[in-house]
Design an enzyme around this catalytic site. Structure first.
Site, PDB file in Angstrom:
ATOM      1  N   LYS A  28       0.742  -1.248  -0.029  1.00  0.00           N
ATOM      2  CA  LYS A  28      -0.050   0.184   0.037  1.00  0.00           C
ATOM      3  C   LYS A  28       0.860   1.279   0.102  1.00  0.00           C
ATOM      4  O   LYS A  28       2.216   1.124   0.161  1.00  0.00           O
ATOM      5  CB  LYS A  28      -1.016  -0.015   1.349  1.00  0.00           C
ATOM      6  CG  LYS A  28      -0.460   0.273   2.651  1.00  0.00           C
ATOM      7  CD  LYS A  28      -1.474   0.601   3.628  1.00  0.00           C
ATOM      8  CE  LYS A  28      -2.505  -0.662   3.510  1.00  0.00           C
ATOM      9  NZ  LYS A  28      -3.050  -0.632   4.798  1.00  0.00           N
ATOM     10  N   LYS A  86      -7.272  -6.309  -1.572  1.00  0.00           N
ATOM     11  CA  LYS A  86      -7.994  -5.638  -0.364  1.00  0.00           C
ATOM     12  C   LYS A  86      -8.995  -4.538  -0.906  1.00  0.00           C
ATOM     13  O   LYS A  86      -8.368  -3.378  -1.608  1.00  0.00           O
ATOM     14  CB  LYS A  86      -7.001  -5.273   0.729  1.00  0.00           C
ATOM     15  CG  LYS A  86      -6.291  -6.400   1.358  1.00  0.00           C
ATOM     16  CD  LYS A  86      -5.282  -5.627   2.241  1.00  0.00           C
ATOM     17  CE  LYS A  86      -5.701  -4.885   3.341  1.00  0.00           C
ATOM     18  NZ  LYS A  86      -4.437  -4.521   4.297  1.00  0.00           N
TER      19      LYS A  86
HETATM   20  O1  LIG Z   1      -3.534  -3.573   6.955  1.00  0.00           O
HETATM   21  C1  LIG Z   1      -2.994  -2.927   7.891  1.00  0.00           C
HETATM   22  C2  LIG Z   1      -2.694  -1.345   7.824  1.00  0.00           C
HETATM   23  O2  LIG Z   1      -1.963  -1.220   6.996  1.00  0.00           O
HETATM   24  C3  LIG Z   1      -2.197  -0.897   9.116  1.00  0.00           C
HETATM   25  O3  LIG Z   1      -1.768   0.387   9.143  1.00  0.00           O
HETATM   26  P1  LIG Z   1      -1.615   1.255  10.336  1.00  0.00           P
HETATM   27  O4  LIG Z   1      -0.945   0.409  11.253  1.00  0.00           O
HETATM   28  O5  LIG Z   1      -0.883   2.487   9.694  1.00  0.00           O
HETATM   29  O6  LIG Z   1      -2.924   1.427  10.779  1.00  0.00           O
END
Ligand SMILES: O=C[C@H](O)COP(=O)(O)O
Length: 232
Positions: A28, A86
């Site tokens: 991501k 996702k």
């Molecule tokens: O899918 C998991 C997320 O990327 C968690 O990201 P985050 O720790 O920045 O909320």
């Protein structure tokens, strides 16, 4: 025993996560939002570089649940060879129409993960429609990364009901959302299939900064140690 998902932005970060022994490498672009999508060519590069050594998931971006645009994004991301795609259940669309549009892709073999947002009042009853559409799993994450951990915005009982409902419907279940290492002991007794991290893995716990190898290893080892302790 719960696993660990690590969200990464590059092949370099993916290799750090792989070396630390994470269970799912999630692709991501944190600077583009809660579920920002990496460029397709970067996803392809990472998938090739990991070469099947670990399951890889990828997000399609922060977009409303509109059937045709979401289907197009899902098919494009799936064509990179990732193991899971996702899809964020953002507001401003038509959830059931989108699920109906995605169902043939799911039944055709695409492994789709629905990402609900604990800070946006999700309904556990949505899991019926998500499972009926053939999704492989569901995650509870947070959309506003300034609001603190998932545990700050949903009760422990809600999280417990969410994990139980996912399991009862045969859905893989992940919990995420600005999780900190101090959240691990509280969440592992719920026995989600995995806990997801980005911010806590990064330098200064800033999700848009680079991941820090020691932080990845520390959280990996904490999950393993606490899971074993809970199983004894
Ligand atoms: O899918 C998991 C997320 O990327 C968690 O990201 P985050 O720790 O920045 O909320």
């Amino acid at each position: 025993m719960s696993g660990m998902l690590a969200s990464v932005t590059s092949l370099t970060e993916a290799r750090i996560a792989l070396a630390a022994g994470v269970d799912i490498i999630d692709l991501k672009a944190p600077e583009k939002g809660a579920l920002g999508a990496l460029p397709i060519e970067v996803v392809r590069e990472i998938v090739a570089g990991i070469d099947g050594a670990c399951p890889v998931s990828a997000t399609i971006g922060d977009q409303p649940l509109l059937p045709e645009p979401v289907l197009a994004s899902v098919l494009q991301m799936a064509a990179t060879g990732v193991d899971f795609v996702k899809i964020g259940f953002f507001t401003g669309g038509d959830m059931q129409a989108t699920l109906d549009t995605l169902a043939p892709a799911a039944s055709g073999g695409l492994r789709l993960i629905a990402v609900l947002f604990g800070d946006r009042q999700p309904e556990i009853t949505w899991l019926d429609a998500i499972a009926a559409a053939g999704f492989r799993g569901v995650m509870l994450d947070t959309q506003d990364k300034q609001q603190g951990s998932l545990l700050n915005c949903r009760s422990f009982d809600f999280l417990k009901d969410f994990v139980s409902a996912a399991r009862a419907r045969g859905l893989l279940c992940g919990l995420a959302g600005s999780l900190r290492k101090t959240d691990i002991s509280a969440l592992l007794p719920l026995a989600p299939d995995y806990l997801g991290f980005r911010g806590a893995l990064c330098v200064g716990s800033r999700r848009t900064d680079r991941i820090d190898e020691n932080s990845v290893l520390e959280i990996r080892n904490l999950i393993t140690a606490r899971s074993i302790a809970h199983a004894l």
